[in-house]
Design a protein around this motif. Structure first.
Motif, PDB file in Angstrom:
ATOM      1  N   LEU A  26     129.444  20.617  34.970  1.00 45.50           N
ATOM      2  CA  LEU A  26     130.163  20.689  36.257  1.00 45.50           C
ATOM      3  C   LEU A  26     129.337  19.738  36.840  1.00 45.50           C
ATOM      4  O   LEU A  26     128.211  19.556  37.016  1.00 45.50           O
ATOM      5  N   CYS A  27     130.099  18.879  37.777  1.00 45.74           N
ATOM      6  CA  CYS A  27     129.458  17.850  38.557  1.00 45.74           C
ATOM      7  C   CYS A  27     129.798  17.847  39.924  1.00 45.74           C
ATOM      8  O   CYS A  27     130.948  18.112  40.332  1.00 45.74           O
ATOM      9  N   ASP A  28     128.797  18.296  41.054  1.00 46.34           N
ATOM     10  CA  ASP A  28     128.903  18.390  42.433  1.00 46.34           C
ATOM     11  C   ASP A  28     128.659  17.081  42.857  1.00 46.34           C
ATOM     12  O   ASP A  28     127.356  16.723  42.607  1.00 46.34           O
ATOM     13  N   ALA A  29     129.620  16.216  43.490  1.00 52.48           N
ATOM     14  CA  ALA A  29     129.171  14.998  44.040  1.00 52.48           C
ATOM     15  C   ALA A  29     129.697  14.911  45.608  1.00 52.48           C
ATOM     16  O   ALA A  29     130.625  15.441  46.007  1.00 52.48           O
ATOM     17  N   ARG A  30     128.800  14.218  46.448  1.00 50.58           N
ATOM     18  CA  ARG A  30     129.172  14.261  47.868  1.00 50.58           C
ATOM     19  C   ARG A  30     128.722  12.938  48.565  1.00 50.58           C
ATOM     20  O   ARG A  30     127.754  12.141  47.931  1.00 50.58           O
ATOM     21  N   VAL A  31     129.470  12.389  49.305  1.00 52.26           N
ATOM     22  CA  VAL A  31     128.963  11.273  50.123  1.00 52.26           C
ATOM     23  C   VAL A  31     127.995  11.573  51.118  1.00 52.26           C
ATOM     24  O   VAL A  31     128.017  12.481  51.758  1.00 52.26           O
ATOM     25  N   ASP A  71     137.142  17.955  48.660  1.00 53.59           N
ATOM     26  CA  ASP A  71     137.166  18.068  50.135  1.00 53.59           C
ATOM     27  C   ASP A  71     136.674  16.993  50.846  1.00 53.59           C
ATOM     28  O   ASP A  71     136.203  15.809  50.379  1.00 53.59           O
ATOM     29  N   GLN A  72     136.312  16.832  52.131  1.00 54.20           N
ATOM     30  CA  GLN A  72     135.884  15.800  52.946  1.00 54.20           C
ATOM     31  C   GLN A  72     134.732  15.421  52.500  1.00 54.20           C
ATOM     32  O   GLN A  72     133.572  15.919  52.809  1.00 54.20           O
ATOM     33  N   GLY A  73     134.664  14.397  51.626  1.00 52.74           N
ATOM     34  CA  GLY A  73     133.531  13.717  51.022  1.00 52.74           C
ATOM     35  C   GLY A  73     132.662  14.163  50.012  1.00 52.74           C
ATOM     36  O   GLY A  73     131.660  14.164  49.907  1.00 52.74           O
ATOM     37  N   ARG A  74     133.409  15.495  49.539  1.00 53.09           N
ATOM     38  CA  ARG A  74     132.734  16.274  48.219  1.00 53.09           C
ATOM     39  C   ARG A  74     133.976  16.510  47.248  1.00 53.09           C
ATOM     40  O   ARG A  74     134.900  16.540  47.561  1.00 53.09           O
ATOM     41  N   THR A  75     133.568  16.490  46.005  1.00 56.54           N
ATOM     42  CA  THR A  75     134.203  17.091  44.670  1.00 56.54           C
ATOM     43  C   THR A  75     133.492  17.938  43.909  1.00 56.54           C
ATOM     44  O   THR A  75     132.192  17.491  43.957  1.00 56.54           O
ATOM     45  N   GLN A  76     133.993  18.478  43.033  1.00 56.66           N
ATOM     46  CA  GLN A  76     133.340  19.249  42.094  1.00 56.66           C
ATOM     47  C   GLN A  76     134.407  19.147  40.901  1.00 56.66           C
ATOM     48  O   GLN A  76     135.703  19.099  40.970  1.00 56.66           O
ATOM     49  N   ALA A 132     122.418  11.972  39.698  1.00 58.74           N
ATOM     50  CA  ALA A 132     122.744  10.553  39.916  1.00 58.74           C
ATOM     51  C   ALA A 132     122.864  10.327  41.679  1.00 58.74           C
ATOM     52  O   ALA A 132     123.305  10.913  42.175  1.00 58.74           O
ATOM     53  N   THR A 133     122.806   8.983  41.897  1.00 61.77           N
ATOM     54  CA  THR A 133     123.141   8.008  42.929  1.00 61.77           C
ATOM     55  C   THR A 133     123.891   7.271  42.844  1.00 61.77           C
ATOM     56  O   THR A 133     123.673   6.252  41.598  1.00 61.77           O
ATOM     57  N   ALA A 134     124.731   6.752  43.601  1.00 59.93           N
ATOM     58  CA  ALA A 134     125.425   5.436  43.687  1.00 59.93           C
ATOM     59  C   ALA A 134     125.685   4.983  44.770  1.00 59.93           C
ATOM     60  O   ALA A 134     125.965   5.557  46.096  1.00 59.93           O
ATOM     61  N   VAL A 159     129.482   2.531  50.579  1.00 59.97           N
ATOM     62  CA  VAL A 159     129.652   4.132  50.694  1.00 59.97           C
ATOM     63  C   VAL A 159     128.334   4.576  49.308  1.00 59.97           C
ATOM     64  O   VAL A 159     128.530   4.188  48.480  1.00 59.97           O
ATOM     65  N   PHE A 160     127.711   5.473  50.042  1.00 62.28           N
ATOM     66  CA  PHE A 160     126.547   5.901  49.246  1.00 62.28           C
ATOM     67  C   PHE A 160     126.911   7.375  48.883  1.00 62.28           C
ATOM     68  O   PHE A 160     127.202   8.191  49.824  1.00 62.28           O
ATOM     69  N   ALA A 161     126.690   7.878  47.659  1.00 59.49           N
ATOM     70  CA  ALA A 161     126.937   9.324  47.113  1.00 59.49           C
ATOM     71  C   ALA A 161     125.750   9.512  46.171  1.00 59.49           C
ATOM     72  O   ALA A 161     124.965   9.120  45.646  1.00 59.49           O
ATOM     73  N   GLU A 162     125.606  10.906  46.033  1.00 56.31           N
ATOM     74  CA  GLU A 162     124.876  11.559  44.959  1.00 56.31           C
ATOM     75  C   GLU A 162     125.628  12.589  44.391  1.00 56.31           C
ATOM     76  O   GLU A 162     126.537  12.984  45.009  1.00 56.31           O
ATOM     77  N   ALA A 163     125.095  13.069  43.161  1.00 54.18           N
ATOM     78  CA  ALA A 163     125.769  14.000  42.500  1.00 54.18           C
ATOM     79  C   ALA A 163     124.735  14.814  41.467  1.00 54.18           C
ATOM     80  O   ALA A 163     123.729  14.218  41.322  1.00 54.18           O
ATOM     81  N   GLU A 164     124.949  15.862  41.405  1.00 58.98           N
ATOM     82  CA  GLU A 164     124.316  17.103  40.471  1.00 58.98           C
ATOM     83  C   GLU A 164     125.108  17.265  39.428  1.00 58.98           C
ATOM     84  O   GLU A 164     126.349  18.070  39.771  1.00 58.98           O
ATOM     85  N   MET A 165     124.760  17.403  38.162  1.00 58.04           N
ATOM     86  CA  MET A 165     125.506  17.920  37.065  1.00 58.04           C
ATOM     87  C   MET A 165     124.745  19.155  36.580  1.00 58.04           C
ATOM     88  O   MET A 165     123.486  19.052  36.255  1.00 58.04           O
ATOM     89  N   THR A 166     125.523  20.208  36.347  1.00 53.03           N
ATOM     90  CA  THR A 166     124.758  21.538  35.779  1.00 53.03           C
ATOM     91  C   THR A 166     125.633  22.141  34.647  1.00 53.03           C
ATOM     92  O   THR A 166     126.658  21.716  34.543  1.00 53.03           O
TER      93      THR A 166
END
Length: 134
Positions: free
Chosen positions: A96-101, A29-34, A127-129, A109-116
């Motif tokens: 599952l990894c939820d990532a977003r800008v 989606d707009q700036g987001r993935t799972q 994570a951040t990147a 571009v800066f992004a963060e992610a949560e893995m569950t």
């Protein structure tokens, strides 16, 4: 762009060892993935938990896809910084990894992610990147 488009981008543009993680894009989606990563012996370390290297690759790939979702066009973003925190052992059948800008500039571009864990919903890693946008 759709999750199917993201799956095609993943298949056509990412390294074979990343593809060997057998990732499935569930949300694009707009700036987001799972992204879903099934677990197996090939990703396990001592004690049967998922290896940190696999989690870092999952996070980096998911955040890279989130940057593409933000841009709404494929561009070969380059990871310039990646920080991963391992919070608990990852077990079960999938992560599952939820990532977003969190911010998209002209060059970075800066992004963060949560893995569950998929089955328990327990947070395994974050994570951040930062990515360079050529």
């Amino acid at each position: 762009m759709t999750p199917e488009d993201a799956q095609t981008i993943l298949r056509e543009n990412f390294a074979p060892w990343v593809q060997a993680l057998d990732l499935t894009v569930l949300v694009f989606d707009q700036g987001r993935t799972q992204v879903r990563m099934p677990l197996g012996d090939h990703l396990s370390r001592v004690g049967g938990i998922v290896s940190g290297q696999a989690l870092a690759a999952l996070a980096d790939t998911s955040m890279a896809l989130a940057t593409i979702a933000q841009a709404q066009i494929f561009r070969p973003f380059a990871t310039t910084d990646l920080h991963t925190r391992f919070l608990r052992p990852g077990l079960g059948t999938a992560i599952l990894c939820d990532a977003r800008v969190i911010r998209a500039g002209r060059a970075l571009v800066f992004a963060e992610a949560e893995m569950t864990e998929e089955s328990s919903g327990k947070l395994v890693s974050t994570a951040t990147a930062a990515f360079y946008a050529p």
